[in-house]
Design an enzyme around this catalytic site. Structure first.
Site, PDB file in Angstrom:
ATOM      1  N   LYS A 190      14.745  45.185  55.389  1.00 21.39           N
ATOM      2  CA  LYS A 190      15.374  44.535  54.317  1.00 21.39           C
ATOM      3  C   LYS A 190      16.781  44.653  54.693  1.00 21.39           C
ATOM      4  O   LYS A 190      17.463  45.424  55.282  1.00 21.39           O
ATOM      5  CB  LYS A 190      15.312  45.511  53.017  1.00 21.39           C
ATOM      6  CG  LYS A 190      16.082  45.261  51.789  1.00 21.39           C
ATOM      7  CD  LYS A 190      15.770  43.841  51.063  1.00 21.39           C
ATOM      8  CE  LYS A 190      16.703  43.540  50.023  1.00 21.39           C
ATOM      9  NZ  LYS A 190      16.288  42.078  49.555  1.00 21.39           N
ATOM     10  N   SER A 250      15.725  37.838  41.740  1.00 25.13           N
ATOM     11  CA  SER A 250      17.209  38.318  41.978  1.00 25.13           C
ATOM     12  C   SER A 250      17.429  39.856  42.088  1.00 25.13           C
ATOM     13  O   SER A 250      17.676  40.372  41.283  1.00 25.13           O
ATOM     14  CB  SER A 250      18.144  37.921  40.766  1.00 25.13           C
ATOM     15  OG  SER A 250      19.425  37.947  40.888  1.00 25.13           O
ATOM     16  N   ASN A 272      22.724  38.338  57.753  1.00 25.54           N
ATOM     17  CA  ASN A 272      22.274  37.421  56.410  1.00 25.54           C
ATOM     18  C   ASN A 272      23.670  36.773  55.873  1.00 25.54           C
ATOM     19  O   ASN A 272      24.272  37.453  55.292  1.00 25.54           O
ATOM     20  CB  ASN A 272      21.459  38.314  55.419  1.00 25.54           C
ATOM     21  CG  ASN A 272      21.019  37.682  54.285  1.00 25.54           C
ATOM     22  OD1 ASN A 272      21.112  36.397  54.177  1.00 25.54           O
ATOM     23  ND2 ASN A 272      20.283  38.467  53.337  1.00 25.54           N
ATOM     24  N   CYS A 294      22.442  35.407  51.161  1.00 29.02           N
ATOM     25  CA  CYS A 294      22.060  36.192  49.823  1.00 29.02           C
ATOM     26  C   CYS A 294      22.522  35.325  48.629  1.00 29.02           C
ATOM     27  O   CYS A 294      23.674  35.301  48.408  1.00 29.02           O
ATOM     28  CB  CYS A 294      22.304  37.516  49.814  1.00 29.02           C
ATOM     29  SG  CYS A 294      21.551  38.336  48.172  1.00 29.02           S
ATOM     30  N   ASN A 311      16.551  31.022  53.752  1.00 30.41           N
ATOM     31  CA  ASN A 311      16.509  32.070  52.833  1.00 30.41           C
ATOM     32  C   ASN A 311      15.937  31.181  51.394  1.00 30.41           C
ATOM     33  O   ASN A 311      15.787  30.157  51.451  1.00 30.41           O
ATOM     34  CB  ASN A 311      18.045  32.537  52.306  1.00 30.41           C
ATOM     35  CG  ASN A 311      17.935  34.191  52.133  1.00 30.41           C
ATOM     36  OD1 ASN A 311      17.302  34.118  51.177  1.00 30.41           O
ATOM     37  ND2 ASN A 311      18.890  34.562  52.493  1.00 30.41           N
ATOM     38  N   GLY A 324       9.626  30.205  54.944  1.00 29.24           N
ATOM     39  CA  GLY A 324       9.684  29.478  53.515  1.00 29.24           C
ATOM     40  C   GLY A 324       8.250  28.966  53.333  1.00 29.24           C
ATOM     41  O   GLY A 324       7.948  27.976  53.917  1.00 29.24           O
ATOM     42  N   GLY A 325       7.458  29.825  52.488  1.00 27.80           N
ATOM     43  CA  GLY A 325       6.323  29.221  51.812  1.00 27.80           C
ATOM     44  C   GLY A 325       5.087  29.447  52.857  1.00 27.80           C
ATOM     45  O   GLY A 325       4.214  28.408  52.664  1.00 27.80           O
ATOM     46  N   THR A 375       7.032  35.968  50.463  1.00 30.61           N
ATOM     47  CA  THR A 375       6.488  35.732  49.218  1.00 30.61           C
ATOM     48  C   THR A 375       4.988  36.205  49.467  1.00 30.61           C
ATOM     49  O   THR A 375       4.303  37.127  48.531  1.00 30.61           O
ATOM     50  CB  THR A 375       6.466  34.407  48.683  1.00 30.61           C
ATOM     51  OG1 THR A 375       7.706  34.112  48.587  1.00 30.61           O
ATOM     52  CG2 THR A 375       6.151  34.436  47.203  1.00 30.61           C
TER      53      THR A 375
HETATM   54  O1  RRO Z   1      18.259  40.998  47.590  1.00 25.72           O
HETATM   55  C1  RRO Z   1      18.000  39.952  47.123  1.00 25.72           C
HETATM   56  O2  RRO Z   1      18.103  39.628  46.124  1.00 25.72           O
HETATM   57  C2  RRO Z   1      17.864  38.564  48.264  1.00 25.72           C
HETATM   58  C3  RRO Z   1      18.629  38.569  49.411  1.00 25.72           C
HETATM   59 BR1  RRO Z   1      19.479  39.930  50.169  1.00 25.72          BR
HETATM   60  C4  RRO Z   1      18.522  37.645  50.046  1.00 25.72           C
HETATM   61  O3  RRO Z   1      19.010  37.245  51.316  1.00 25.72           O
HETATM   62  N1  RRO Z   1      17.556  36.457  49.710  1.00 25.72           N
HETATM   63  C5  RRO Z   1      17.099  36.534  48.413  1.00 25.72           C
HETATM   64  O4  RRO Z   1      16.535  35.476  48.014  1.00 25.72           O
HETATM   65  N2  RRO Z   1      17.304  37.771  47.775  1.00 25.72           N
END
Ligand code: RRO
Length: 310
Positions: A46, A71, A126, A129, A192, A248-249, A271
């Site tokens: 993560k 979120s 990243n 986000c 992302n 993605g998907g 997901t």
């Molecule tokens: O932790 C999140 O809310 C998050 C992150 Br760091 C990201 O890079 N992408 C996302 O969809 N959620």
């Protein structure tokens, strides 16, 4: 014929095409251990920050008919905890990819420098986000992207990649590719989640997640065409020198095959991992092999980037 799914990302050899995305079920050591024991070809952490974070208030993740909106707000143990875990993760005999997500260039410099001195295989920074209140995504600010890359690519020899936001305009693909080409970026991960989407419950007349007034990242089936387009566009603009991880998907072997045609060197799963757990990797791997076998393909290079013109 046996099907060979071995591949490489930034020179790091991978036994198969599928790994977890930085996102669900990869925050704690126990979760990472479960990833290690699955068919994921690498262990991806993560995204981490300088200090540990609880993340955003709940509810912050909701399943949708074709994916999810979330979120999370970067809940993580803080980079020191991941640094300390690396020897134990490496002992599980898979490449380890650390994802870092600092709130400033200085945060990223500090974390990249620390992981450059570790045994980690790849560093994914990243830039995308979408879920931190008041913080814009670096990937949508091209000047900041340029400055951040100048800083973080000069800190050591371990391969650095960046996790990009989805782009929707050809001029943005070109602009980002031109910035990436200025620096020794070894891989990109796209995409992302689609940031700042809103799902409304018409019965309660409320959003379905709490943070940011209900605005969150859209994931799953909804985003696959956007992920495929981003991989395809960057493959055409960047050539074969820079590795591309598609995300993605992806929830089936055929989804993974589509990313292969678009030009992805490897793919990540988020997901579907959240919904199905780490056993998804073996299932999708099996489906990908079966689909390739039916086509007479025995290795990824038989189809990689070979989307046919109409
Ligand atoms: O932790 C999140 O809310 C998050 C992150 Br760091 C990201 O890079 N992408 C996302 O969809 N959620």
């Amino acid at each position: 014929m046996p099907i060979d799914l071995s591949t490489q990302v930034a020179g790091v050899k991978l036994q198969s095409y599928l790994m977890n995305a930085s996102g669900p079920q990869c925050t704690t050591f126990d979760e990472l251990e479960r990833i290690a024991h699955s068919n994921s070809t690498a262990i991806v952490t993560k995204s981490c920050t300088l200090l540990p974070r609880e993340g955003n208030p709940e509810p912050r993740y909701q399943n949708l008919p074709l994916g999810a909106i979330q979120s999370m707000g970067l809940p993580n143990l803080g980079y020191q905890a991941y640094l300390e875990m690396i020897p134990a993760l490496k002992a599980m005999n898979k490449p380890v990819v650390v994802s870092i997500s600092g709130f400033s260039i200085n945060d990223n410099i500090k974390m990249v420098s620390a992981f450059q001195k570790s045994a980690v295989d790849l560093i994914e920074v990243n830039f995308s986000c979408p879920n931190i209140p008041g913080k814009a995504q670096v990937a949508y600010d091209f000047e900041q992207t340029d400055q951040a890359l100048a800083a973080i690519t000069a800190l050591g020899d371990k391969p650095i990649g960046i996790k990009l936001a989805p782009y929707f305009d050809m001029s943005h693909f070109t602009a980002v590719a031109n910035i990436i080409k200025k620096y020794p970026v070894k891989f990109i991960t796209c995409i992302n989640s689609i940031g700042n989407t809103l799902v409304i419950d018409p019965y309660t007349e409320q959003p379905i997640i709490k943070p940011k007034g209900g605005f969150g990242g859209l994931c799953g089936d909804y985003v696959k065409p956007i992920g495929l387009a981003n991989v395809r566009a960057f493959r055409e603009l960047l050539g074969d020198e820079i590795s591309i991880i598609g995300v993605g998907g992806i929830k089936s072997g055929i989804d993974a095959f589509e990313y292969l045609l678009a030009g992805a060197d490897a793919v990540q799963i988020a997901t579907c991992l959240e919904k199905e757990g780490p056993k998804c990797f073996a299932r999708i791997e099996h489906e990908l092999k079966a689909f390739m076998a039916a086509k007479g393909y025995t290795q990824l290079s038989d189809a990689k980037g070979k989307l046919k013109p109409m």
